[in-house]
Design a protein around this motif. Structure first.
Motif, PDB file in Angstrom:
ATOM      1  N   TRP A 101       0.844  -1.188   0.000  1.00 22.28           N
ATOM      2  CA  TRP A 101       0.000   0.000   0.000  1.00 22.28           C
ATOM      3  C   TRP A 101       0.883   1.243   0.000  1.00 22.28           C
ATOM      4  O   TRP A 101       1.877   1.313   0.739  1.00 22.28           O
ATOM      5  N   TYR A 102       0.496   2.201  -0.799  1.00 22.16           N
ATOM      6  CA  TYR A 102       1.153   3.485  -0.884  1.00 22.16           C
ATOM      7  C   TYR A 102       0.060   4.554  -0.771  1.00 22.16           C
ATOM      8  O   TYR A 102      -1.107   4.270  -0.996  1.00 22.16           O
ATOM      9  N   ARG A 103       0.466   5.763  -0.455  1.00 21.63           N
ATOM     10  CA  ARG A 103      -0.519   6.835  -0.365  1.00 21.63           C
ATOM     11  C   ARG A 103       0.046   8.134  -0.900  1.00 21.63           C
ATOM     12  O   ARG A 103       1.242   8.348  -0.898  1.00 21.63           O
ATOM     13  N   GLN A 104      -0.863   8.970  -1.355  1.00 23.67           N
ATOM     14  CA  GLN A 104      -0.466  10.277  -1.866  1.00 23.67           C
ATOM     15  C   GLN A 104      -1.457  11.317  -1.378  1.00 23.67           C
ATOM     16  O   GLN A 104      -2.644  11.258  -1.715  1.00 23.67           O
ATOM     17  N   ALA A 105      -0.954  12.240  -0.602  1.00 23.42           N
ATOM     18  CA  ALA A 105      -1.755  13.356  -0.106  1.00 23.42           C
ATOM     19  C   ALA A 105      -1.645  14.513  -1.091  1.00 23.42           C
ATOM     20  O   ALA A 105      -0.678  14.592  -1.854  1.00 23.42           O
ATOM     21  N   PRO A 106      -2.596  15.416  -1.078  1.00 23.96           N
ATOM     22  CA  PRO A 106      -2.552  16.551  -1.998  1.00 23.96           C
ATOM     23  C   PRO A 106      -1.256  17.336  -1.863  1.00 23.96           C
ATOM     24  O   PRO A 106      -0.846  17.694  -0.761  1.00 23.96           O
ATOM     25  N   GLY A 107      -0.613  17.582  -3.005  1.00 20.79           N
ATOM     26  CA  GLY A 107       0.611  18.361  -3.007  1.00 20.79           C
ATOM     27  C   GLY A 107       1.851  17.617  -2.556  1.00 20.79           C
ATOM     28  O   GLY A 107       2.923  18.221  -2.448  1.00 20.79           O
ATOM     29  N   LYS A 108       1.700  16.318  -2.292  1.00 21.79           N
ATOM     30  CA  LYS A 108       2.843  15.538  -1.816  1.00 21.79           C
ATOM     31  C   LYS A 108       3.124  14.371  -2.765  1.00 21.79           C
ATOM     32  O   LYS A 108       2.275  13.981  -3.556  1.00 21.79           O
ATOM     33  N   GLN A 109       4.327  13.817  -2.624  1.00 22.66           N
ATOM     34  CA  GLN A 109       4.681  12.664  -3.433  1.00 22.66           C
ATOM     35  C   GLN A 109       4.064  11.399  -2.857  1.00 22.66           C
ATOM     36  O   GLN A 109       3.754  11.316  -1.658  1.00 22.66           O
ATOM     37  N   VAL A 113      -5.039   9.571  -0.896  1.00 30.25           N
ATOM     38  CA  VAL A 113      -5.497   8.487  -1.772  1.00 30.25           C
ATOM     39  C   VAL A 113      -4.545   7.315  -1.559  1.00 30.25           C
ATOM     40  O   VAL A 113      -3.328   7.479  -1.655  1.00 30.25           O
ATOM     41  N   TYR A 114      -5.104   6.178  -1.255  1.00 33.10           N
ATOM     42  CA  TYR A 114      -4.308   4.986  -0.985  1.00 33.10           C
ATOM     43  C   TYR A 114      -4.322   4.086  -2.220  1.00 33.10           C
ATOM     44  O   TYR A 114      -5.397   3.747  -2.739  1.00 33.10           O
ATOM     45  N   TYR A 115      -3.121   3.716  -2.643  1.00 33.15           N
ATOM     46  CA  TYR A 115      -2.958   2.899  -3.841  1.00 33.15           C
ATOM     47  C   TYR A 115      -2.378   1.538  -3.460  1.00 33.15           C
ATOM     48  O   TYR A 115      -1.476   1.447  -2.631  1.00 33.15           O
ATOM     49  N   CYS A 116      -2.875   0.524  -4.129  1.00 33.80           N
ATOM     50  CA  CYS A 116      -2.347  -0.822  -3.958  1.00 33.80           C
ATOM     51  C   CYS A 116      -1.407  -1.142  -5.118  1.00 33.80           C
ATOM     52  O   CYS A 116      -1.659  -0.744  -6.272  1.00 33.80           O
ATOM     53  N   ASN A 117      -0.352  -1.854  -4.802  1.00 34.10           N
ATOM     54  CA  ASN A 117       0.615  -2.268  -5.810  1.00 34.10           C
ATOM     55  C   ASN A 117       0.847  -3.767  -5.708  1.00 34.10           C
ATOM     56  O   ASN A 117       0.930  -4.320  -4.605  1.00 34.10           O
TER      57      ASN A 117
END
Length: 120
Positions: free
Chosen positions: A36-44, A92-96
């Motif tokens: 699991w990875y995540r991306q907040a607004p304005g961040k990597q 936003v949480y992304y699955c890989n």
């Protein structure tokens, strides 16, 4: 090809819990690792947690002790149990999925992401 689909995001108050699910499907011979990875607004995009086929886990320092990653090998599914959520977990949480396909080729797939919002 390999498809990855996440589910389980939503809105929760600080201190609450959510459980995310991610299922991988397609021409999969073996799954090496999922995460699991995540991306907040304005961040990597950043790593949250990963788990290997041998059940070795790795967590970001910011989630250690609060989040738990697990997997069901029979279902090619990985879960992220998130407890004691904080507003800074909003992202936003992304699955890989890192897999070997039926053609013995390495393949890496990302899901479309699921929104997690933690209100203060």
């Amino acid at each position: 090809q390999v498809q990855v689909v996440e589910s389980g995001g939503g809105l929760v108050q600080a201190g609450g819990s959510l459980r995310l699910s991610c299922a991988a499907s397609g021409s999969i011979l073996r799954i090496n690792a999922m995460g699991w990875y995540r991306q907040a607004p304005g961040k990597q995009r950043e790593l949250v947690a990963t788990i290997t086929s041998g059940a070795s886990t790795n967590y970001a320092d910011s989630v250690k002790g609060r989040f738990t990653i697990s997997r069901d090998n029979a279902k090619n599914t990985v879960y992220l149990q998130m407890n004691s959520l904080k507003p800074e977990d909003t992202a936003v949480y992304y699955c890989n999925a890192d897999v070997i396909t039926d053609f013995y080729r390495p393949w890496n797939s990302w899901g479309q992401g699921t929104q997690v919002t933690v209100s203060s």
